[in-house]
Design an enzyme around this catalytic site. Structure first.
Site, short mmCIF file in Angstrom:
data_model
loop_
_atom_site.label_atom_id
_atom_site.label_comp_id
_atom_site.label_asym_id
_atom_site.label_seq_id
_atom_site.Cartn_x
_atom_site.Cartn_y
_atom_site.Cartn_z
N SER A 185 -3.53 -4.15 -2.79
CA SER A 185 -2.80 -2.49 -2.06
C SER A 185 -3.64 -1.58 -1.90
O SER A 185 -4.56 -1.53 -2.50
CB SER A 185 -2.11 -1.78 -3.59
OG SER A 185 -1.04 -1.36 -3.39
N SER A 239 0.97 -1.64 -0.12
CA SER A 239 -0.02 0.42 0.68
C SER A 239 0.88 1.19 -0.33
O SER A 239 1.93 1.13 0.26
CB SER A 239 -1.18 0.24 1.45
OG SER A 239 -1.55 -1.25 1.15
N ASP A 282 -3.99 2.23 -2.04
CA ASP A 282 -3.03 3.36 -2.76
C ASP A 282 -4.30 4.66 -2.21
O ASP A 282 -5.88 4.65 -3.31
CB ASP A 282 -3.36 3.27 -4.02
CG ASP A 282 -2.37 2.12 -4.19
OD1 ASP A 282 -1.29 1.55 -3.46
OD2 ASP A 282 -2.99 1.11 -5.49
#
Length: 376
Positions: free
Chosen positions: A290, A252, A292
């Site tokens: 992830s 991340s 983001d």
């Protein structure tokens, strides 16, 4: 352990000849080049298992609840916990500092900041507070299940916030993070637009903890160093050697963009979305695992919002004036990510060691691809 001193054994991107884009950085090449923005950090290293921390970003030196700044959040891939983000986008404003920490500590950090905010002057009648806390998962190097971030650590990060140079690498919320299979961490950068484009400053701070195939100004550093996402799958096809990087590119990143350009929340949402372009330049593909997130805010006095205002009279940039700000943000995000990796030191914890990326080898790759000048 307040994070204040720079580790001179590491180098920032510009020290390696990497200067993304066309615009010049500010004095410190940091988010604090945006006037009145402050950063505070606490690094927690305890025994053999705790490797985490807290990073605090203040939009200005006053009470963020009583004098609010317009803000917006862009979600590139939503595998994460970002407390307060829905209200930021609903109302288009930020009413507390921003905290970054580890995944299982977000609620403790939020509770601690709420208590700290309520203790501030002129807050005795406040009955609702939208604290903003982002996170990445440092559970490899850190005993994340112990949830080691304390209220005292949060208060120290908040109360130590300062302008000027910002420590980068394995500090604060970046103490236990990993990026591209190497040690990640906190990174920052800034850009100042030419006077003909408004002269605005854009500053960025990142907490990098993601994967992918690292490239630096287009040079395939990840491939050349034989550490990149999906490396084992590629090796099974006979096109490479098995490696140590996360084979899925998971992880991340939190990206904070500050600017003194007078922007409302609508254009700040557009600005935040450009953060993903800077992220993509470094080799991320925003994998399934992830988280983001990009949060952008404006410090300009002409768009500031009093907590008890009944009408807002603002003056902000028109759409046609946004392109230079967009360009500056993409450049600063890219460089901040490089700084987070290049400045990170090797960290051992929780039975694991994550190495700092070897800068001598990075320099060799950059020279081979015509990016960096030879070392003198």
């Amino acid at each position: 352990m307040p994070a204040t001193a720079r580790d001179d054994t590491r180098l920032r991107a510009r020290d390696l000849g990497v200067a993304p884009g066309i615009f010049a950085p500010g004095k410190h090449n940091a988010i604090t080049d945006v006037a009145d923005v402050r950063v505070g950090q606490v690094t927690l290293k305890e025994g053999d298992t705790v490797r985490t921390g807290v990073t605090a970003i203040f939009p200005h030196s006053g009470n963020a609840y009583r004098s609010r700044v317009p803000a917006a959040v862009h979600v590139g891939n939503g595998f994460g916990k970002f407390i307060g983000s829905t209200q930021v986008n609903e109302l288009g404003e930020l009413e507390t500092p921003i905290l970054l920490t580890c995944t299982l500590c977000v609620w403790k950090a939020a509770d601690a900041m709420a208590a700290w905010m309520l203790d501030q002057p002129d807050m005795h009648q406040v009955r609702s507070l939208n604290v903003v806390v982002g996170e990445t998962n440092d559970g490899g190097l850190n005993d994340i299940r112990a949830r080691p971030v304390t209220a005292a650590a949060v208060r120290t990060a908040l109360e130590s916030a300062a302008s000027g140079a910002v420590q980068e690498g394995s500090v604060g919320a970046g103490t236990g993070t990993v990026a591209f299979g190497w040690k990640g961490g906190i990174g920052t950068s800034s850009r100042v637009l030419p006077a003909s484009l408004g002269g605005w400053t854009v500053g960025v701070l990142v907490q990098s903890n993601f994967g992918g195939v690292l490239q630096v100004s287009g040079a395939p550093v990840g491939r050349e160093l034989e550490r990149y996402a999906f490396q084992n799958a590629v090796a099974l096809q006979g096109n490479g050697q098995p490696g140590a990087a996360d084979d899925r590119g998971d992880g991340s990143i939190i990206i904070i963009i500050a600017t003194d350009a007078p922007l409302g929340d609508r254009n700040l949402r557009r600005l935040a979305s450009r953060g993903m372009m800077g992220l993509g330049r470094t080799g991320s593909s925003a994998s399934n695992g992830s988280g983001d997130y990009v949060l952008a805010f404006s410090t300009a006095a002409s768009v500031r919002r009093a907590f008890d205002a009944t009408r807002l009279e603002t003056s902000e940039l028109a759409n046609e004036q946004m392109s230079g700000v967009f360009q500056a943000s993409v450049e600063a995000v890219e460089e901040a990510i490089y700084n987070s990796i290049f400045m990170a030191t090797t960290v051992s914890g929780n039975g694991k060691t994550v190495e700092a990326i070897p800068l001598d080898r990075v320099r060799e790759v950059l020279q081979r691809y015509g990016i960096a000048p030879p070392k003198h």
